[in-house]
Design an enzyme around this catalytic site. Structure first.
Site, PDB file in Angstrom:
ATOM      1  N   GLU A 274       1.905   1.146   7.485  1.00 46.25           N
ATOM      2  CA  GLU A 274       1.759   2.370   8.116  1.00 46.25           C
ATOM      3  C   GLU A 274       1.528   2.626   9.603  1.00 46.25           C
ATOM      4  O   GLU A 274       0.498   2.244   9.914  1.00 46.25           O
ATOM      5  CB  GLU A 274       0.955   3.440   7.397  1.00 46.25           C
ATOM      6  CG  GLU A 274       1.195   4.962   7.618  1.00 46.25           C
ATOM      7  CD  GLU A 274      -0.239   5.653   7.225  1.00 46.25           C
ATOM      8  OE1 GLU A 274       0.065   6.902   6.873  1.00 46.25           O
ATOM      9  OE2 GLU A 274      -1.358   5.328   7.285  1.00 46.25           O
TER      10      GLU A 274
ATOM     11  N   HIS B 189       2.325  10.679  -0.290  1.00 49.15           N
ATOM     12  CA  HIS B 189       1.099  11.479  -0.797  1.00 49.15           C
ATOM     13  C   HIS B 189       0.919  12.430   0.318  1.00 49.15           C
ATOM     14  O   HIS B 189      -0.267  13.223   0.387  1.00 49.15           O
ATOM     15  CB  HIS B 189       0.073  10.793  -1.303  1.00 49.15           C
ATOM     16  CG  HIS B 189      -0.468   9.712  -0.451  1.00 49.15           C
ATOM     17  ND1 HIS B 189       0.294   8.541   0.337  1.00 49.15           N
ATOM     18  CD2 HIS B 189      -1.503   9.603   0.422  1.00 49.15           C
ATOM     19  CE1 HIS B 189      -0.381   7.968   1.311  1.00 49.15           C
ATOM     20  NE2 HIS B 189      -1.476   8.630   1.308  1.00 49.15           N
ATOM     21  N   ASP B 190       1.224  12.302   1.697  1.00 45.38           N
ATOM     22  CA  ASP B 190       0.885  13.183   3.039  1.00 45.38           C
ATOM     23  C   ASP B 190       1.952  13.884   3.494  1.00 45.38           C
ATOM     24  O   ASP B 190       1.814  14.713   4.278  1.00 45.38           O
ATOM     25  CB  ASP B 190       0.736  11.938   4.027  1.00 45.38           C
ATOM     26  CG  ASP B 190      -0.449  11.005   4.046  1.00 45.38           C
ATOM     27  OD1 ASP B 190      -1.284  11.257   3.164  1.00 45.38           O
ATOM     28  OD2 ASP B 190      -0.264   9.852   4.370  1.00 45.38           O
TER      29      ASP B 190
ATOM     30  N   ASP C 146      -2.732  -0.400  -2.126  1.00 42.87           N
ATOM     31  CA  ASP C 146      -2.943   0.325  -0.511  1.00 42.87           C
ATOM     32  C   ASP C 146      -4.310  -0.593  -0.023  1.00 42.87           C
ATOM     33  O   ASP C 146      -5.307  -0.750  -0.709  1.00 42.87           O
ATOM     34  CB  ASP C 146      -3.180   1.789  -1.065  1.00 42.87           C
ATOM     35  CG  ASP C 146      -2.993   2.546   0.109  1.00 42.87           C
ATOM     36  OD1 ASP C 146      -2.735   2.252   1.265  1.00 42.87           O
ATOM     37  OD2 ASP C 146      -2.171   3.621  -0.353  1.00 42.87           O
TER      38      ASP C 146
HETATM   39  C1  GLC Z   1      -3.261   7.205   5.930  1.00 44.18           C
HETATM   40  C2  GLC Z   1      -2.993   7.775   4.572  1.00 44.18           C
HETATM   41  C3  GLC Z   1      -3.583   9.135   4.368  1.00 44.18           C
HETATM   42  C4  GLC Z   1      -5.145   8.806   4.876  1.00 44.18           C
HETATM   43  C5  GLC Z   1      -5.343   8.361   6.201  1.00 44.18           C
HETATM   44  C6  GLC Z   1      -6.595   7.893   6.361  1.00 44.18           C
HETATM   45  O1  GLC Z   1      -2.334   8.002   6.765  1.00 44.18           O
HETATM   46  O2  GLC Z   1      -1.776   7.799   3.999  1.00 44.18           O
HETATM   47  O3  GLC Z   1      -3.568   9.745   3.159  1.00 44.18           O
HETATM   48  O4  GLC Z   1      -5.582  10.407   4.790  1.00 44.18           O
HETATM   49  O5  GLC Z   1      -4.450   7.110   6.312  1.00 44.18           O
HETATM   50  O6  GLC Z   1      -7.072   6.777   5.643  1.00 44.18           O
END
Ligand code: GLC
Length: 559
Positions: free
Chosen positions: A256, A331-332, A98
């Site tokens: 993402e 995880h979100d 990540d």
């Molecule tokens: C992404 C991650 C999330 C995090 C956010 C800020 O959306 O998936 O878990 O809180 O970025 O880094």
């Protein structure tokens, strides 16, 4: 590795804190993952996305990095990471790290120096500006609530943070900063990792001059999306990032990427020269919420028809040139059984239908830890019991809106990110076999029924169903058609039937998902040659070319 090897990948996402505790401190760690690699291998996947394990004060569980070059002690040592990469590669599992480069922790050395000298070299790595008449420099609202600006104590300066105030946004306009980032990413690639999941990457470009916008709430503020999501010119940053790091190395990347407009999708994911190998299709993930603030207390009804429409729309945009990352959980997000099924489908049939819907699409499937067991959302006893920063903020927002504690908790039960973060359920021993110490986050009470040990032994379990589908997808006679084949929706007009065909050379596979708790007939244009899979075991077909689909039945046919 072959060019575009990710097309034949199935990725397993691990949330390290919650996977397996090897050193008995109630928290998952790297050695724990290494110990469980054979489990991951047994499922049949060939890539592993590891949520952040870098040094971090853990304000957002590792998405606030204070040192990109070292492992956080709560996860183990740098050597443990090398060992994990080595052991995973030995088993044919590629490690995807990540990569969080929109922001870093306020405890990162660069920001510490920036705070001391806001006008100096490191001050320019961030957005540090003087306030206006005792107010922040603009009216942007952070994604996790409150102003997106925080004052630097004892100075007239504020710094920008789109997420929590311990996640400070980088100033990507600064070339020196960009060079530091490329150096660091190449260092990781040199270690033998296979690619990156690019966190919040469409936020890296901010609107020139950081202007205020018309408020979209009673707080006088406005969502940061307006001035920081997929802004004009971001393509230059993404092109440079690709060319200076992963692009040269046949490494896999998945973005993402909130906020990519339809007409730009191919720029992001073209298999010839896209910014990334793929981006996640999130089009159907928050159908119950409203853009751009996604308040959990402001919900609306969704139907299977909405999921179908959005999913097919995204795949239409990706077309033959592009490639998508396909996920139902991460995880979100809440657990998919609770998120994408009505109560009448929250059982084996619903879960196995979702698996078919996801795993047969064109694109790389991502399975989030526990999804393969049908792990479920978890109701926490109190708001204090939750750990997630976003949950705490959403709860406070709901209360402020006038919802009672009880009502607000219902929103959390449905949407909290901690639904997906409860410890992995290994077996029926104490703490679900995750740890012998009290885990950092509550264990879901259903672990006696839902656990890996039980399901691996059980014929007809959700785990075995996922395993079969993964095998079908990446190591069977259908691999070419299920990976390279085109995808085309069929019978689109038929309500609550999510159906598509995959075509490759002279082969055709049809996928039918009866996305409802009632039966329905599916009339095909010709007779199938073979039933490849059916989550009911056997199809019902009274007439030629017609199938009677039972509630949440999913069928894969060779035509
Ligand atoms: C992404 C991650 C999330 C995090 C956010 C800020 O959306 O998936 O878990 O809180 O970025 O880094």
């Amino acid at each position: 590795m072959k060019k575009n090897w990710w097309k034949k990948a199935v990725v397993y996402q691990v949330y390290p804190r919650s996977f397996y505790d090897s050193n008995e401190d109630g928290m998952g760690d790297l050695k724990g993952i290494t110990k469980k690699l054979d489990y991951i291998k047994a499922l049949g996947v060939n890539a592993l996305w590891l949520c952040p394990v870098y040094q971090s004060p853990m304000d957002d569980n590792g998405y606030d990095i204070s040192d990109y070059y070292h492992i956080d002690p709560s996860f183990g040592t740098d050597e443990d990471m090398d060992e994990l990469i080595y052991e995973a590669n030995k088993r044919g599992i590629n490690i995807i790290m990540d990569m969080v480069i929109n922001h870093c922790s306020d405890e990162h050395e660069w920001f510490q120096k920036a705070k001391k000298n806001p006008e100096g070299k490191y001050g320019k790595y961030f957005f540090i500006k003087k306030g206006k008449n005792g107010n922040p420099p603009n009216n942007w609202r952070s994604i996790f609530g409150g102003s997106a600006w925080e004052a630097i104590e004892g100075t007239p300066y504020y710094y920008l943070h789109l997420f929590t105030k311990k996640q400070v946004d980088f100033n990507w306009e600064n070339q020196e900063l960009r060079e530091e980032i490329y150096k660091m990413m190449n260092w990781w690639l040199d270690k033998g990792i296979a690619g990156f999941r690019m966190d919040a990457i469409t936020y890296i470009k901010k609107a020139e001059g950081l202007p205020s916008f018309e408020s979209d709430g009673e707080d006088g503020m406005v969502s940061v999306s307006y001035g920081s999501l997929n802004q004009k010119g971001i393509g230059n940053f993404l092109t440079e990032l690709r060319d200076r790091t992963y692009g040269k190395r046949n490494a896999m990347t998945v973005g993402e990427t909130a906020g990519v407009p339809d007409e730009e999708v191919v720029d992001f994911i073209s298999q010839e020269n896209g910014y990334f190998s793929m981006i996640f299709d999130f089009s159907y993930c928050q159908l119950n919420l409203f853009e751009p603030n996604y308040y959990w207390y402001e919900t609306r009804k969704w139907t299977p028809e909405d999921v179908k429409r959005e999913m097919f729309h995204s795949h239409g945009l990706a077309g033959e040139k592009g490639w998508l990352g396909v996920c139902l959980e991460n995880h979100d997000q809440p657990r998919c059984i609770d998120h994408y099924l009505y109560p009448d489908g929250r059982n084996y049939y619903g879960a196995s239908m979702l698996a078919v819907m996801q795993m047969m699409l064109r694109g790389t499937p991502y399975i989030y830890q526990g999804q393969e067991l049908g792990m479920r959302n978890c109701r926490f006893a109190s708001i204090e019991e939750y750990d997630d920063c976003s949950t705490k903020n959403q709860y406070a927002g709901a209360r402020k809106e006038g919802y009672s504690h009880k009502e607000a908790m219902e929103f959390m039960f449905d949407m909290s990110r901690d639904n997906a973060r409860t410890p992995f359920q290994w077996n029926k021993s104490e703490n679900a076999g995750f740890s012998i110490k009290t885990p950092w986050l509550k264990v879901n009470e259903n672990y006696h029924e839902v656990n890996a040990e039980k399901q691996m032994k059980e014929q007809g379990s959700i785990w075995n169903w996922y395993k079969e589908l993964i095998e079908l997808r990446i190591s069977s006679e259908y691999t070419e058609i299920l990976t390279e084949g085109s995808m085309c929706p069929i019978m689109e007009e038929q309500k609550n039937l999510l159906a598509y065909k995959r075509v490759w050379q002279d082969k055709e596979v049809v996928v039918l998902c009866n996305y409802q708790g009632e039966e329905q007939k599916a009339q095909l244009s010709n007779k199938w040659k073979k039933v490849i899979k059916d989550n009911y075991g056997k199809v019902i077909s009274e007439e030629k070319e017609t199938l009677l689909l039972r509630p949440y039945e999913a069928v894969i046919l060779e035509m």
